[in-house]
Design a protein around this motif. Sequence first.
Motif, PDB file in Angstrom:
ATOM      1  N   ASP A   1     -13.167  -1.438  10.028  1.00 45.46           N
ATOM      2  CA  ASP A   1     -14.238  -2.383   9.712  1.00 45.46           C
ATOM      3  C   ASP A   1     -14.655  -3.279  10.890  1.00 45.46           C
ATOM      4  O   ASP A   1     -15.851  -3.374  11.199  1.00 45.46           O
ATOM      5  CB  ASP A   1     -13.835  -3.237   8.509  1.00 45.46           C
ATOM      6  CG  ASP A   1     -14.877  -4.293   8.177  1.00 45.46           C
ATOM      7  OD1 ASP A   1     -15.970  -3.916   7.710  1.00 45.46           O
ATOM      8  OD2 ASP A   1     -14.609  -5.491   8.394  1.00 45.46           O
TER       9      ASP A   1
ATOM     10  N   GLU B   1     -10.462  -0.200   6.252  1.00 40.20           N
ATOM     11  CA  GLU B   1     -10.113  -1.594   6.538  1.00 40.20           C
ATOM     12  C   GLU B   1      -9.874  -1.816   8.033  1.00 40.20           C
ATOM     13  O   GLU B   1     -10.356  -2.807   8.603  1.00 40.20           O
ATOM     14  CB  GLU B   1      -8.865  -1.983   5.745  1.00 40.20           C
ATOM     15  CG  GLU B   1      -8.426  -3.419   5.950  1.00 40.20           C
ATOM     16  CD  GLU B   1      -7.162  -3.762   5.167  1.00 40.20           C
ATOM     17  OE1 GLU B   1      -6.660  -4.879   5.352  1.00 40.20           O
ATOM     18  OE2 GLU B   1      -6.693  -2.910   4.374  1.00 40.20           O
TER      19      GLU B   1
ATOM     20  N   TYR C   1      -0.756   2.529  10.764  1.00 41.77           N
ATOM     21  CA  TYR C   1      -1.863   2.096   9.925  1.00 41.77           C
ATOM     22  C   TYR C   1      -1.551   2.082   8.427  1.00 41.77           C
ATOM     23  O   TYR C   1      -2.301   1.506   7.640  1.00 41.77           O
ATOM     24  CB  TYR C   1      -3.105   2.950  10.216  1.00 41.77           C
ATOM     25  CG  TYR C   1      -3.335   4.154   9.318  1.00 41.77           C
ATOM     26  CD1 TYR C   1      -4.315   4.143   8.345  1.00 41.77           C
ATOM     27  CD2 TYR C   1      -2.591   5.319   9.480  1.00 41.77           C
ATOM     28  CE1 TYR C   1      -4.542   5.243   7.546  1.00 41.77           C
ATOM     29  CE2 TYR C   1      -2.816   6.423   8.694  1.00 41.77           C
ATOM     30  CZ  TYR C   1      -3.805   6.383   7.730  1.00 41.77           C
ATOM     31  OH  TYR C   1      -4.030   7.476   6.935  1.00 41.77           O
TER      32      TYR C   1
ATOM     33  N   SER D   1      -8.363  -3.026  -7.808  1.00 41.97           N
ATOM     34  CA  SER D   1      -8.012  -4.338  -7.269  1.00 41.97           C
ATOM     35  C   SER D   1      -8.002  -5.409  -8.349  1.00 41.97           C
ATOM     36  O   SER D   1      -7.695  -6.559  -8.076  1.00 41.97           O
ATOM     37  CB  SER D   1      -9.005  -4.738  -6.171  1.00 41.97           C
ATOM     38  OG  SER D   1     -10.301  -4.851  -6.697  1.00 41.97           O
TER      39      SER D   1
ATOM     40  N   TYR E   1     -19.532   3.286   2.929  1.00 41.67           N
ATOM     41  CA  TYR E   1     -19.215   1.921   3.341  1.00 41.67           C
ATOM     42  C   TYR E   1     -20.249   1.375   4.336  1.00 41.67           C
ATOM     43  O   TYR E   1     -20.698   0.225   4.209  1.00 41.67           O
ATOM     44  CB  TYR E   1     -17.822   1.876   3.960  1.00 41.67           C
ATOM     45  CG  TYR E   1     -17.358   0.476   4.275  1.00 41.67           C
ATOM     46  CD1 TYR E   1     -16.976  -0.389   3.251  1.00 41.67           C
ATOM     47  CD2 TYR E   1     -17.321   0.007   5.589  1.00 41.67           C
ATOM     48  CE1 TYR E   1     -16.561  -1.685   3.522  1.00 41.67           C
ATOM     49  CE2 TYR E   1     -16.912  -1.290   5.866  1.00 41.67           C
ATOM     50  CZ  TYR E   1     -16.540  -2.128   4.832  1.00 41.67           C
ATOM     51  OH  TYR E   1     -16.147  -3.420   5.101  1.00 41.67           O
TER      52      TYR E   1
ATOM     53  N   HIS F   1      -5.212   5.285  -0.896  1.00 42.74           N
ATOM     54  CA  HIS F   1      -4.663   4.214  -0.054  1.00 42.74           C
ATOM     55  C   HIS F   1      -4.939   4.500   1.428  1.00 42.74           C
ATOM     56  O   HIS F   1      -5.318   3.599   2.183  1.00 42.74           O
ATOM     57  CB  HIS F   1      -3.154   4.091  -0.261  1.00 42.74           C
ATOM     58  CG  HIS F   1      -2.761   3.488  -1.571  1.00 42.74           C
ATOM     59  ND1 HIS F   1      -3.397   2.401  -2.106  1.00 42.74           N
ATOM     60  CD2 HIS F   1      -1.783   3.814  -2.451  1.00 42.74           C
ATOM     61  CE1 HIS F   1      -2.830   2.079  -3.273  1.00 42.74           C
ATOM     62  NE2 HIS F   1      -1.855   2.934  -3.492  1.00 42.74           N
TER      63      HIS F   1
ATOM     64  N   ARG G   1       0.846  -1.194   0.000  1.00 39.81           N
ATOM     65  CA  ARG G   1       0.000   0.000   0.000  1.00 39.81           C
ATOM     66  C   ARG G   1       0.879   1.241   0.000  1.00 39.81           C
ATOM     67  O   ARG G   1       1.741   1.393   0.849  1.00 39.81           O
ATOM     68  CB  ARG G   1      -0.902   0.015   1.244  1.00 39.81           C
ATOM     69  CG  ARG G   1      -1.991  -1.043   1.206  1.00 39.81           C
ATOM     70  CD  ARG G   1      -2.889  -0.916   2.417  1.00 39.81           C
ATOM     71  NE  ARG G   1      -3.915  -1.934   2.391  1.00 39.81           N
ATOM     72  CZ  ARG G   1      -5.090  -1.808   1.767  1.00 39.81           C
ATOM     73  NH1 ARG G   1      -5.356  -0.692   1.124  1.00 39.81           N
ATOM     74  NH2 ARG G   1      -5.981  -2.777   1.793  1.00 39.81           N
TER      75      ARG G   1
ATOM     76  N   ASP H   1      -8.756   4.077   2.247  1.00 39.22           N
ATOM     77  CA  ASP H   1      -9.185   2.680   2.187  1.00 39.22           C
ATOM     78  C   ASP H   1      -8.594   1.872   3.339  1.00 39.22           C
ATOM     79  O   ASP H   1      -9.258   1.008   3.920  1.00 39.22           O
ATOM     80  CB  ASP H   1      -8.782   2.049   0.853  1.00 39.22           C
ATOM     81  CG  ASP H   1      -9.377   0.668   0.674  1.00 39.22           C
ATOM     82  OD1 ASP H   1     -10.567   0.578   0.324  1.00 39.22           O
ATOM     83  OD2 ASP H   1      -8.662  -0.336   0.904  1.00 39.22           O
ATOM     84  N   ARG H   2      -7.347   2.163   3.695  1.00 43.04           N
ATOM     85  CA  ARG H   2      -6.721   1.473   4.815  1.00 43.04           C
ATOM     86  C   ARG H   2      -7.416   1.848   6.128  1.00 43.04           C
ATOM     87  O   ARG H   2      -7.590   1.005   7.019  1.00 43.04           O
ATOM     88  CB  ARG H   2      -5.234   1.843   4.873  1.00 43.04           C
ATOM     89  CG  ARG H   2      -4.472   1.210   6.031  1.00 43.04           C
ATOM     90  CD  ARG H   2      -4.442  -0.287   5.947  1.00 43.04           C
ATOM     91  NE  ARG H   2      -3.504  -0.853   6.911  1.00 43.04           N
ATOM     92  CZ  ARG H   2      -3.515  -2.110   7.329  1.00 43.04           C
ATOM     93  NH1 ARG H   2      -4.419  -2.949   6.873  1.00 43.04           N
ATOM     94  NH2 ARG H   2      -2.609  -2.538   8.189  1.00 43.04           N
TER      95      ARG H   2
ATOM     96  N   HIS I   1      -7.059  -6.503  -2.266  1.00 44.48           N
ATOM     97  CA  HIS I   1      -8.433  -6.447  -1.784  1.00 44.48           C
ATOM     98  C   HIS I   1      -8.717  -5.079  -1.173  1.00 44.48           C
ATOM     99  O   HIS I   1      -8.367  -4.813  -0.027  1.00 44.48           O
ATOM    100  CB  HIS I   1      -8.681  -7.554  -0.763  1.00 44.48           C
ATOM    101  CG  HIS I   1      -8.542  -8.926  -1.327  1.00 44.48           C
ATOM    102  ND1 HIS I   1      -9.338  -9.404  -2.352  1.00 44.48           N
ATOM    103  CD2 HIS I   1      -7.689  -9.938  -1.026  1.00 44.48           C
ATOM    104  CE1 HIS I   1      -8.985 -10.640  -2.649  1.00 44.48           C
ATOM    105  NE2 HIS I   1      -7.979 -10.982  -1.866  1.00 44.48           N
ATOM    106  N   TYR I   2      -9.340  -4.223  -1.953  1.00 41.03           N
ATOM    107  CA  TYR I   2      -9.749  -2.916  -1.462  1.00 41.03           C
ATOM    108  C   TYR I   2     -11.207  -2.986  -1.023  1.00 41.03           C
ATOM    109  O   TYR I   2     -12.027  -3.625  -1.676  1.00 41.03           O
ATOM    110  CB  TYR I   2      -9.581  -1.849  -2.547  1.00 41.03           C
ATOM    111  CG  TYR I   2      -8.144  -1.501  -2.807  1.00 41.03           C
ATOM    112  CD1 TYR I   2      -7.568  -0.390  -2.220  1.00 41.03           C
ATOM    113  CD2 TYR I   2      -7.352  -2.293  -3.633  1.00 41.03           C
ATOM    114  CE1 TYR I   2      -6.237  -0.068  -2.446  1.00 41.03           C
ATOM    115  CE2 TYR I   2      -6.025  -1.984  -3.861  1.00 41.03           C
ATOM    116  CZ  TYR I   2      -5.474  -0.870  -3.266  1.00 41.03           C
ATOM    117  OH  TYR I   2      -4.158  -0.561  -3.490  1.00 41.03           O
ATOM    118  N   LEU I   3     -11.535  -2.332   0.075  1.00 35.75           N
ATOM    119  CA  LEU I   3     -12.905  -2.337   0.550  1.00 35.75           C
ATOM    120  C   LEU I   3     -13.757  -1.309  -0.179  1.00 35.75           C
ATOM    121  O   LEU I   3     -14.951  -1.509  -0.372  1.00 35.75           O
ATOM    122  CB  LEU I   3     -12.932  -2.068   2.059  1.00 35.75           C
ATOM    123  CG  LEU I   3     -12.274  -3.144   2.933  1.00 35.75           C
ATOM    124  CD1 LEU I   3     -12.458  -2.811   4.406  1.00 35.75           C
ATOM    125  CD2 LEU I   3     -12.850  -4.518   2.643  1.00 35.75           C
TER     126      LEU I   3
END
Length: 402
Positions: free
Chosen positions: A172, A169, A343, A121, A204, A162, A91, A165-166, A129-131
């Motif tokens: 989540d 993740e 992170y 992705s 999300y 990045h 990432r 999205d991280r 695997h991106y959410l």
Amino acid sequence: MKKNLLNRFAVVWPMIQSSLEEPVDFLALDLVWGSGSRRLSGQITLADNGSGNFKFELPGQSGLADAARIVELIKENCQLYDTCRIELRQRGQNRFFAVDDRGVRMGNFEPEVLTPDQDISEGISSRRHYLVKTNEAADLLKAIGMIDGQGRLRNDKIRKYHQIDRFVELADPLLRELCTGQSELNVIDLACGKSYLSFVLNYYIREKLNKPCHFTGIDLALGVVSSSQQLASGLNYRNMDFIQADLRHYQVSGPVDLCISLHACDTATDLALAAAIGAKSRAIIVVPCCQRELLASSFQLPVLSQNVLTHGVLKARLADLLTDSLRLLLLQSAGYEASLIEYISPLDTPKNLMIRAKYTGKRDEQAISEYLKLKSLLGQTITLGHMMEETDYGCRSGYGQS
């Protein structure tokens, strides 16, 4: 591969092994070996079973192995061919290492340009695997300027993508826990700025977790508040409101499930934490930005040689770490179970530490004691400390001791 060429590649192995042993941002290793016109490929990805091992698919063999064994397997294959190219995908950065009869080359490379109907992705490495996928969230990502009119991720927004999205993740598991038994999540974005994070989290929670939610963004700058409200209206996000207010005086009202703050600068992170603690938010996730308060205060640390603190870079980094240490202790003393993690890769942003906290209601007396000791040792505290000492937050008496 000739033995001397394999030896030239020796400088690469520690880098590969390090990325595997601490796979915080690891996505995949893609490998291509060559002999004449013949090309054979392989791939290394994290195993899905949570074991910390890796899944390997190499010419003629596949299975699971730990980091050290993966490096040995790559070396064994290298000895069979004339050339090798390794692409390390992480990432925030993609690096390549290549060896042939000309020697060793290494550097960064950009992921391939995707067509409008592709997701990032689904690029060279199908294991990314991106959410928040660029094809599924195209309307949102286009509205906040992450992708262009053709649905391609803009080069100047790759790192921001990045980071967000991280963030999603790592949030989540906590989001799913907060959703349990709740009819609607109430989320507050403190010092929201342009509110990219709020918009993405809203998408999300609503569209991926299928949970009703309400977002409130708060910022001192009227301009970003107005533009965020216009953006919410344009996206028909009626569950989002934005307020212009000074966090020093603003009191978060109503039950709050989650308070967030991404890169609130300097003491703004403290103001955000204080507001979240005052509201007894069920959970808090913040990523601090620049932290100048302790550094500007000429703090002392007698246990260290004064020579150490005369080096500006060392003193600045130490001030950052001490600031976040004080924040963790203050959160724990206010009844939160708190942790600090890296992170995202520091290559993506040097401001890459995330504080996560979950409200337990149990005041940590040891944390109060450790905070007071550290405050005394430094001869200083931070804005969050001052604010919590001046209010009760359920633990005023503890801070009153010296």
